[in-house]
Design a protein around this motif. Sequence first.
Motif, mmCIF file in Angstrom:
data_model
loop_
_atom_site.group_PDB
_atom_site.id
_atom_site.type_symbol
_atom_site.label_atom_id
_atom_site.label_comp_id
_atom_site.label_asym_id
_atom_site.label_seq_id
_atom_site.Cartn_x
_atom_site.Cartn_y
_atom_site.Cartn_z
ATOM 1 N N ASP A 113 -5.140 7.303 4.942
ATOM 2 C CA ASP A 113 -6.438 6.728 5.285
ATOM 3 C C ASP A 113 -7.110 6.062 4.084
ATOM 4 O O ASP A 113 -8.298 5.773 4.119
ATOM 5 C CB ASP A 113 -7.372 7.793 5.880
ATOM 6 N N GLY A 114 -6.345 5.831 3.012
ATOM 7 C CA GLY A 114 -6.928 5.206 1.838
ATOM 8 C C GLY A 114 -5.907 4.387 1.066
ATOM 9 O O GLY A 114 -4.794 4.134 1.558
ATOM 10 N N PRO A 115 -6.237 3.948 -0.158
ATOM 11 C CA PRO A 115 -5.299 3.170 -0.973
ATOM 12 C C PRO A 115 -3.983 3.925 -1.146
ATOM 13 O O PRO A 115 -3.976 5.125 -1.406
ATOM 14 C CB PRO A 115 -6.033 3.019 -2.304
ATOM 15 N N THR A 116 -2.875 3.207 -0.997
ATOM 16 C CA THR A 116 -1.567 3.863 -0.973
ATOM 17 C C THR A 116 -0.565 3.065 -1.791
ATOM 18 O O THR A 116 -0.418 1.860 -1.599
ATOM 19 C CB THR A 116 -1.056 3.997 0.476
ATOM 20 N N TYR A 117 0.125 3.764 -2.689
ATOM 21 C CA TYR A 117 1.197 3.174 -3.500
ATOM 22 C C TYR A 117 2.530 3.707 -3.011
ATOM 23 O O TYR A 117 2.693 4.906 -2.778
ATOM 24 C CB TYR A 117 1.011 3.557 -4.966
ATOM 25 N N LEU A 118 3.513 2.803 -2.857
ATOM 26 C CA LEU A 118 4.882 3.171 -2.535
ATOM 27 C C LEU A 118 5.822 2.390 -3.434
ATOM 28 O O LEU A 118 5.492 1.282 -3.877
ATOM 29 C CB LEU A 118 5.221 2.858 -1.072
ATOM 30 N N SER A 119 6.992 2.932 -3.680
ATOM 31 C CA SER A 119 8.029 2.176 -4.391
ATOM 32 C C SER A 119 9.329 2.270 -3.599
ATOM 33 O O SER A 119 9.653 3.307 -3.021
ATOM 34 C CB SER A 119 8.232 2.714 -5.805
ATOM 35 N N ILE A 120 10.069 1.139 -3.570
ATOM 36 C CA ILE A 120 11.421 1.115 -3.014
ATOM 37 C C ILE A 120 12.298 0.401 -4.031
ATOM 38 O O ILE A 120 12.102 -0.774 -4.318
ATOM 39 C CB ILE A 120 11.496 0.422 -1.644
ATOM 40 N N GLY A 121 13.240 1.147 -4.594
ATOM 41 C CA GLY A 121 14.095 0.555 -5.612
ATOM 42 C C GLY A 121 13.278 0.036 -6.774
ATOM 43 O O GLY A 121 12.502 0.772 -7.394
ATOM 44 N N SER A 122 13.424 -1.263 -7.063
ATOM 45 C CA SER A 122 12.740 -1.881 -8.198
ATOM 46 C C SER A 122 11.378 -2.462 -7.838
ATOM 47 O O SER A 122 10.763 -3.142 -8.665
ATOM 48 C CB SER A 122 13.619 -3.003 -8.775
ATOM 49 N N PHE A 123 10.903 -2.205 -6.630
ATOM 50 C CA PHE A 123 9.662 -2.830 -6.156
ATOM 51 C C PHE A 123 8.574 -1.794 -5.916
ATOM 52 O O PHE A 123 8.842 -0.666 -5.501
ATOM 53 C CB PHE A 123 9.920 -3.606 -4.864
ATOM 54 N N ALA A 124 7.353 -2.212 -6.178
ATOM 55 C CA ALA A 124 6.174 -1.396 -5.910
ATOM 56 C C ALA A 124 5.327 -2.077 -4.848
ATOM 57 O O ALA A 124 5.205 -3.299 -4.835
ATOM 58 C CB ALA A 124 5.360 -1.207 -7.186
ATOM 59 N N LEU A 125 4.765 -1.284 -3.958
ATOM 60 C CA LEU A 125 3.868 -1.808 -2.932
ATOM 61 C C LEU A 125 2.517 -1.119 -3.035
ATOM 62 O O LEU A 125 2.437 0.089 -3.242
ATOM 63 C CB LEU A 125 4.430 -1.571 -1.529
ATOM 64 N N TRP A 126 1.452 -1.916 -2.884
ATOM 65 C CA TRP A 126 0.112 -1.360 -2.763
ATOM 66 C C TRP A 126 -0.475 -1.753 -1.415
ATOM 67 O O TRP A 126 -0.389 -2.916 -1.001
ATOM 68 C CB TRP A 126 -0.804 -1.848 -3.885
ATOM 69 N N PHE A 127 -1.042 -0.765 -0.742
ATOM 70 C CA PHE A 127 -1.729 -0.948 0.524
ATOM 71 C C PHE A 127 -3.213 -0.680 0.274
ATOM 72 O O PHE A 127 -3.588 0.445 -0.060
ATOM 73 C CB PHE A 127 -1.192 0.010 1.582
ATOM 74 N N LEU A 128 -4.040 -1.705 0.421
ATOM 75 C CA LEU A 128 -5.456 -1.604 0.099
ATOM 76 C C LEU A 128 -6.276 -1.659 1.390
ATOM 77 O O LEU A 128 -6.234 -2.659 2.109
ATOM 78 C CB LEU A 128 -5.865 -2.757 -0.820
ATOM 79 N N PRO A 129 -7.012 -0.600 1.745
ATOM 80 C CA PRO A 129 -7.799 -0.620 2.974
ATOM 81 C C PRO A 129 -8.940 -1.620 2.885
ATOM 82 O O PRO A 129 -9.544 -1.815 1.823
ATOM 83 C CB PRO A 129 -8.327 0.814 3.085
ATOM 84 N N CYS A 130 -9.245 -2.268 3.999
ATOM 85 C CA CYS A 130 -10.319 -3.253 4.001
ATOM 86 C C CYS A 130 -10.920 -3.352 5.396
ATOM 87 O O CYS A 130 -10.252 -3.105 6.397
ATOM 88 C CB CYS A 130 -9.831 -4.624 3.527
ATOM 89 N N SER A 131 -12.180 -3.697 5.434
ATOM 90 C CA SER A 131 -12.914 -3.883 6.678
ATOM 91 C C SER A 131 -14.169 -4.673 6.341
ATOM 92 O O SER A 131 -14.534 -4.815 5.166
ATOM 93 C CB SER A 131 -13.283 -2.538 7.306
ATOM 94 N N PRO A 132 -14.864 -5.215 7.351
ATOM 95 C CA PRO A 132 -16.088 -5.976 7.060
ATOM 96 C C PRO A 132 -17.137 -5.157 6.302
ATOM 97 O O PRO A 132 -17.961 -5.725 5.589
ATOM 98 C CB PRO A 132 -16.586 -6.354 8.466
ATOM 99 N N ALA A 133 -17.098 -3.828 6.440
ATOM 100 C CA ALA A 133 -18.106 -2.986 5.791
ATOM 101 C C ALA A 133 -17.731 -2.579 4.374
ATOM 102 O O ALA A 133 -18.525 -1.959 3.669
ATOM 103 C CB ALA A 133 -18.344 -1.737 6.629
ATOM 104 N N LEU A 134 -16.521 -2.939 3.931
ATOM 105 C CA LEU A 134 -16.027 -2.482 2.636
ATOM 106 C C LEU A 134 -15.907 -3.653 1.677
ATOM 107 O O LEU A 134 -15.282 -4.666 1.984
ATOM 108 C CB LEU A 134 -14.645 -1.822 2.819
ATOM 109 N N SER A 135 -16.525 -3.516 0.498
ATOM 110 C CA SER A 135 -16.487 -4.577 -0.513
ATOM 111 C C SER A 135 -15.849 -4.033 -1.785
ATOM 112 O O SER A 135 -16.285 -3.008 -2.325
ATOM 113 C CB SER A 135 -17.907 -5.071 -0.808
#
Length: 347
Positions: free
Chosen positions: A147-169
């Motif tokens: 339910d919040g910011p999430t970091y994942l890695s697969i092999g040599s790559f990193a992924l960031w998932f950043l939550p966003c909505s009209p109410a969030l700045s």
Amino acid sequence: MSGYDDEEAGEETGTFGPLFDNRGTMAALAPQDENLPAPPPRTAFLVAYDRLAELASAARKPAFAVGIVDARARLVGAVLCEAGTPLTIGRHTKCRLQVPSAAISLRHMAGLVLADGAAPKLHVWDLNTKLPFRTEDAKECGALASDGPTYLSIGSFALWFLPCSPALSWPARAADAWGSMPPRAFVDRRAPTAAEKRGGVDALPPPRLRGGPYRGLEEPSRVTTQASPLLLGDDEEPEIAWGTIRLQAGVAKAKRRVSAERLEQGLLIGRYERCGLSLGEIDRNVSRVHFLLVRIGADVWAIDTGSTNGVRRNGRALEAEVLADMDRLEFGSRMILDWQRLAHPEA
């Protein structure tokens, strides 16, 4: 270990398409870089943040902005995934987020964002590959909900998932955004591995809460790790059936009962042997990994995992939808899947 499957090499359009970093230049990972570690969480976040914040500012409903960073700390792709829209990650040109690496399977991961009121919630599944992702606490994982910011890695790559909505700045500066994130709390719902039983890996200390878009929050965001989608043996039947799946191709028919627990882990459907329901070569217009059936709460979702020929429901294309208690899906050239939820679970 490589996630690349030799049998996939000639499938459909099985090459990664053009991927560009945020300066518009090609950012393919060189073969000699395939064994490099993924960028750590802070490094990947600072690299991806400007693009993620730009995508987040365009969100008109709960969503996650997703960015992928390679071993050389280059942004190679970013997308906005709004509630109800699936995200498939892999080498295949049908994937919304393509990864320029032969170590990654054609269809490697699937994601789905749901709205919990005004807040987004993220679900991610490894598609039974040889290279599962790792979470920020460095543990290998087959599926998660966050339910919040999430970091994942697969092999040599990193992924960031950043939550966003009209109410969030989010702040203008990446360093301020990094410092403003809530700590992450990890809840493991998997059965522990042998290594984890012997001690496992210490979790990374989460960044401290220092204001920003999450100012005033005392609770950490929660990352719940789960097991990968299940493989079903030919003779397996659940102790308590929650629903039935009927497959039909011409005159050939098959029926399987599934439990609520199996569906919560998810069932992959396709031609490939790593699918929970493997169809073999009965229909060449079915992709090796075609779609996922998964229970989220009380709902059963059908999620197209970047298939070449799509999934149809009532004659129209389906990307990600909740199935009715009795429903029918069509895929490939002649495949039919009938789903029925049992009113009273069968023991």
